[in-house]
Design an enzyme around this catalytic site. Structure first.
Site, PDB file in Angstrom:
ATOM      1  N   LYS A 226       0.818  -1.209   0.000  1.00  0.00           N
ATOM      2  CA  LYS A 226       0.000   0.000   0.000  1.00  0.00           C
ATOM      3  C   LYS A 226       0.859   1.269   0.000  1.00  0.00           C
ATOM      4  O   LYS A 226       2.032   1.266   0.387  1.00  0.00           O
ATOM      5  CB  LYS A 226      -0.945   0.003   1.209  1.00  0.00           C
ATOM      6  CG  LYS A 226      -2.021  -1.097   1.157  1.00  0.00           C
ATOM      7  CD  LYS A 226      -3.066  -0.835   0.113  1.00  0.00           C
ATOM      8  CE  LYS A 226      -4.096  -1.960   0.001  1.00  0.00           C
ATOM      9  NZ  LYS A 226      -4.972  -2.092   1.167  1.00  0.00           N
ATOM     10  N   ARG A 260      -3.966 -10.344   4.544  1.00  0.00           N
ATOM     11  CA  ARG A 260      -4.193 -10.407   3.093  1.00  0.00           C
ATOM     12  C   ARG A 260      -2.955  -9.851   2.385  1.00  0.00           C
ATOM     13  O   ARG A 260      -2.555  -8.716   2.635  1.00  0.00           O
ATOM     14  CB  ARG A 260      -5.437  -9.596   2.729  1.00  0.00           C
ATOM     15  CG  ARG A 260      -5.836  -9.648   1.252  1.00  0.00           C
ATOM     16  CD  ARG A 260      -7.103  -8.841   1.023  1.00  0.00           C
ATOM     17  NE  ARG A 260      -7.567  -8.951  -0.349  1.00  0.00           N
ATOM     18  CZ  ARG A 260      -7.174  -8.167  -1.346  1.00  0.00           C
ATOM     19  NH1 ARG A 260      -6.282  -7.208  -1.113  1.00  0.00           N
ATOM     20  NH2 ARG A 260      -7.655  -8.325  -2.565  1.00  0.00           N
TER      21      ARG A 260
END
Length: 281
Positions: A226, A260
């Site tokens: 991210k 995840r």
């Protein structure tokens, strides 16, 4: 148009076995898209997608999360129709289910989720936490599936207390789930790192992650590659493995039970080594 199924499969007891271990379960990301922020286009071809699913399972993935529409957290993704999303999934999902590892369908459309659950997926991963598609909760309840309720916002607001915002969002989602008949034992909460948040807020969520344990439900974290990582050490998505692992190990220490990730082997190793070290305390 690809028809959806209305026949619910047998109940999938996904969570108990995955959550009984000293280290978190690992969910491997499989995007059969052209424009996902990190791996768009790499697994669009069915043969490439199936090879990647096999690879992640061999590396230790406990769940394979398949998405056919980019929900990239920082905008720029092209929306696709239900028909196109199903056309991308149809050559892949059933074969991945047949591998025997639980499959999650990452979609914000109830028609797509209904088809995928009918085809054997065990988990619905809704990036709008049951609050965008009015039929989502009903579909999940009818199929007796596990649901991942993710926090999201249409846009980031740096002025808000992001933890309080997430708590209020989860409270609304849990009310929707309860009214639809989804039991609490089938719910996982995901604070949505990067979604509707500034990079600073994403780091705040990870720093204060343990506050979300008040709901008494399993928590999932998806910090993989991210953008917040690049604000600390400038990097492209494929260069953020170290930052992803750091975030995930810290989240696991604060109570995350599912991680995840795009990088399964490295994440499995990091989580298991961290858990083994903690056991020596």
């Amino acid at each position: 148009m690809i028809a959806t199924t209305s026949k619910p499969p047998a109940d999938h007891p996904v969570l108990p076995a995955l959550l009984s271990r000293p280290y978190p379960a690992v969910m491997g990301v499989l995007n059969v898209t052209s424009d996902s922020f990190s791996d768009g286009g790499q697994f669009s071809a069915p043969e490439d997608a199936l090879a990647q699913a096999r690879r992640m399972i061999a590396e230790g993935a406990d769940i394979v999360d398949i998405g056919a529409e980019s929900t990239r957290p920082y905008g720029g993704a092209q929306p696709v129709s239900v028909e196109e999303e199903l056309q991308r999934l149809q050559p892949v999902l059933g074969d991945v289910v047949a591998f025997g590892t639980p499959v999650s369908i990452d979609s914000m459309k109830s028609a797509v989720v209904a088809w995928a659950l009918g085809a054997g997926a065990a988990v619905a991963n809704d990036v709008w936490g049951l609050q965008r598609d009015p039929d989502m909760a009903k579909v999940i309840a009818e199929h007796k599936a596990t649901v991942i309720v993710m926090h999201n916002r249409d846009r980031a607001d740096p002025a808000i207390d992001i933890i309080r915002d997430i708590e209020a969002f989860f409270a609304r989602s849990l009310d929707i789930a309860a009214r639809a008949g989804i039991p609490g034992s089938h719910i996982v909460l995901d604070p949505g790192i990067g979604f509707g948040k500034t990079p600073e807020q994403s780091m705040t969520v990870l720093a204060r992650f343990d506050e979300l344990r008040e709901f008494g439900l399993p928590l999932l974290v998806g910090a993989s590659r991210k953008r917040f990582i690049s604000t600390v050490t400038p990097s492209e998505p494929h260069q953020r493995l170290g930052g992803s692992i750091a975030a995930h190990v810290l989240a696991a220490r604060k109570g995350a039970r599912i991680i995840r990730t795009h990088d399964v082997a490295e994440t499995v190793q990091a989580l298991r080594v961290a858990a083994a070290i903690e056991e020596r305390r």
